[in-house]
Design an enzyme around this catalytic site. Structure first.
Site, PDB file in Angstrom:
ATOM      1  N   GLU A 203       0.819  -1.215   0.000  1.00  0.00           N
ATOM      2  CA  GLU A 203       0.000   0.000   0.000  1.00  0.00           C
ATOM      3  C   GLU A 203       0.854   1.267   0.000  1.00  0.00           C
ATOM      4  O   GLU A 203       0.315   2.369  -0.055  1.00  0.00           O
ATOM      5  CB  GLU A 203      -0.958   0.006   1.198  1.00  0.00           C
ATOM      6  CG  GLU A 203      -2.122  -0.953   1.017  1.00  0.00           C
ATOM      7  CD  GLU A 203      -3.170  -0.858   2.116  1.00  0.00           C
ATOM      8  OE1 GLU A 203      -4.320  -1.241   1.850  1.00  0.00           O
ATOM      9  OE2 GLU A 203      -2.847  -0.414   3.239  1.00  0.00           O
TER      10      GLU A 203
ATOM     11  N   GLY B  55      -6.613 -10.994   7.076  1.00  0.00           N
ATOM     12  CA  GLY B  55      -5.268 -11.154   6.538  1.00  0.00           C
ATOM     13  C   GLY B  55      -4.235 -10.374   7.337  1.00  0.00           C
ATOM     14  O   GLY B  55      -3.116 -10.849   7.560  1.00  0.00           O
ATOM     15  N   ASP B  56      -4.591  -9.167   7.762  1.00  0.00           N
ATOM     16  CA  ASP B  56      -3.678  -8.357   8.573  1.00  0.00           C
ATOM     17  C   ASP B  56      -3.423  -9.020   9.915  1.00  0.00           C
ATOM     18  O   ASP B  56      -2.302  -9.002  10.428  1.00  0.00           O
ATOM     19  CB  ASP B  56      -4.255  -6.953   8.777  1.00  0.00           C
ATOM     20  CG  ASP B  56      -4.397  -6.192   7.474  1.00  0.00           C
ATOM     21  OD1 ASP B  56      -3.664  -6.517   6.522  1.00  0.00           O
ATOM     22  OD2 ASP B  56      -5.253  -5.286   7.404  1.00  0.00           O
TER      23      ASP B  56
ATOM     24  N   SER C 172     -11.331 -20.211   5.246  1.00  0.00           N
ATOM     25  CA  SER C 172     -11.841 -21.368   5.985  1.00  0.00           C
ATOM     26  C   SER C 172     -11.082 -22.654   5.674  1.00  0.00           C
ATOM     27  O   SER C 172     -11.231 -23.653   6.384  1.00  0.00           O
ATOM     28  CB  SER C 172     -13.329 -21.568   5.690  1.00  0.00           C
ATOM     29  OG  SER C 172     -13.524 -21.826   4.310  1.00  0.00           O
TER      30      SER C 172
ATOM     31  N   ASN D  37      -2.916 -14.312  -0.267  1.00  0.00           N
ATOM     32  CA  ASN D  37      -4.163 -15.061  -0.098  1.00  0.00           C
ATOM     33  C   ASN D  37      -4.474 -15.782  -1.411  1.00  0.00           C
ATOM     34  O   ASN D  37      -3.675 -15.753  -2.355  1.00  0.00           O
ATOM     35  CB  ASN D  37      -5.302 -14.158   0.369  1.00  0.00           C
ATOM     36  CG  ASN D  37      -5.678 -13.090  -0.651  1.00  0.00           C
ATOM     37  OD1 ASN D  37      -5.317 -13.164  -1.834  1.00  0.00           O
ATOM     38  ND2 ASN D  37      -6.395 -12.074  -0.207  1.00  0.00           N
TER      39      ASN D  37
END
Length: 401
Positions: A237, A348-349, A320, A281
């Site tokens: 970011e 995710g963080d 999951s 991910n």
């Protein structure tokens, strides 16, 4: 005021004034001189200040300024100087396990809860809305700090009403230390987030703003804190040039690098040689590998493709379905912990911050990933991307398995 808060404030004063007396500090904090002397002795033991007669001199600024001034502000020359010191056997600051340095974003999150996501051109009445702190960097720093790790966070905000908001949020957190720069040209980053009440899933649009304006000099000023860290954690970011320079700096200092390639950019292919663990991910792994990840078998194919492109170790987080590790040619699957999802915005963080902290504490990669999976399962049961669980709660969830 708590002891840790007072010592952080002492460092902030010394950063501004470089040298201060025991008497002045005692008066400012309304404590005894003996208390201040104890504080200064502790800070000197950490290598942050130098004691002098009647007071203290800050070391952090002096070391940073000397490094930068001696290299004329040229980042590549700085790396060469540090590499030369390493090859000549000059020792840097002694590392203490459990230290995490994070360069990343701070955003203001505007969150709308909706019954379902709107269709194209459709307007929906929100069920509620909030304005709060966010940004992958800040969220991951929050997660790592909640595990008990000693976290130093570096970010950049605008010169607007949200800069004080960022400072207040970080000051009130468990993050041990932080450096907030201010952009002259861009506002504080922000994110517009929809959270579906059907399943807790989210949709996010981000304007990076000041996060995209980090300079070489600002990255160079991380040198002192980074030299004492076990792990550097990064995302995408911020402007890529700053992210890449931070990785090069960490490599030169012998610090392990974790890259969370989110939001995805092809730029990540340019930095794989500097990354020790990459944590995409399913979507990011698909984009990075060219293999559509839909299950464990396709995740294995994607991980192998990412390694062929230069990655050393890969962890694909799969919600999951848990997480898949590829390390030294060996796969290991970490099953997900059962959770009642309320808000997956910061999942995710949560995983990345907890994983970095666990790795920094000396845990093996699979053990650290298991800890992170338990941490993330608790995070999704809470509202808000920065609302993280703590270490005892994670220990309890691990014990349930």
């Amino acid at each position: 005021m708590y002891l840790e808060q007072r010592r952080n404030h002492i460092l902030e004063y010394l950063d501004r004034h470089e040298t201060l007396s025991v008497a002045w500090l005692a008066g400012t904090f309304a404590v005894s001189k003996e208390t201040i002397r104890s504080d200064l002795a502790a800070l000197a033991g950490l290598g942050l200040i130098q004691r002098c007669h009647g007071g203290a001199i800050v070391l952090r600024r002096n070391l940073q300024a000397r490094l930068i001034s001696e290299t004329g502000g040229n980042f590549e020359v700085l790396l060469q100087r540090l590499e030369s010191q390493r090859l000549n056997g000059q020792r840097g600051k002694r590392k203490t396990q459990g230290r995490v340095c994070i360069l990343g974003s701070f955003n203001v999150d505007i969150v709308a809860k909706v019954a379902r996501f709107p269709r194209g051109g459709e307007s929906l009445l929100a069920l509620g809305s909030t304005l709060g702190p966010g940004g992958k960097g800040a969220n991951q720093a929050m997660a790592a700090s909640r595990t008990g790790a000693r976290v130093h966070f570096v970010s950049k905000v605008g010169k607007d009403q949200f800069s004080q908001f960022a400072f207040d949020h970080l000051s009130a957190s468990d993050i041990h230390s932080f450096k907030l720069y201010q952009s002259e040209s861009e506002p504080t980053g922000n994110a517009i987030i929809y959270v579906s009440q059907q399943d807790g899933e989210n949709m996010i649009a981000i304007y990076s703003g000041a996060n995209q304006t980090l300079t070489d000099a600002e990255v160079a000023e991380m040198t002192h804190e980074l030299s004492g860290a076990d792990v550097l954690l990064l995302q995408l970011e911020n402007n890529f040039s700053a992210t890449l320079n931070a990785m090069k700096l960490a490599n030169t200092l012998g610090v392990r690098v974790i890259m969370n390639p989110a939001p995805f950019s092809d730029d990540v292919l340019k930095c794989l040689q500097y990354v020790d663990v990459i944590t995409p991910n399913e979507t990011e792994a698909s984009l990075l590998s060219g293999v559509e990840v839909t299950d464990l078998e396709s995740a294995r194919e994607a991980a192998q493709a990412i390694v062929r492109q230069g990655a050393k170790r890969v962890i694909i987080t799969m919600s999951s379905r848990g997480a898949l590790i590829l390390d030294n040619g060996q796969f290991q699957h970490i099953p997900a912990f059962p959770a009642l999802s309320v808000d997956t915005t910061g999942a995710g963080d949560a995983f990345n911050g907890a994983f970095a902290a666990a790795l920094a504490s000396g845990q093996a990669i699979a053990q650290a990933a298991t800890y992170a999976a338990a941490f993330a399962s608790l995070a999704v049961e809470r509202e808000g991307a920065s609302n993280m669980p703590d270490h005892p709660q994670v220990v309890a969830r691990l014990a349930q398995r």
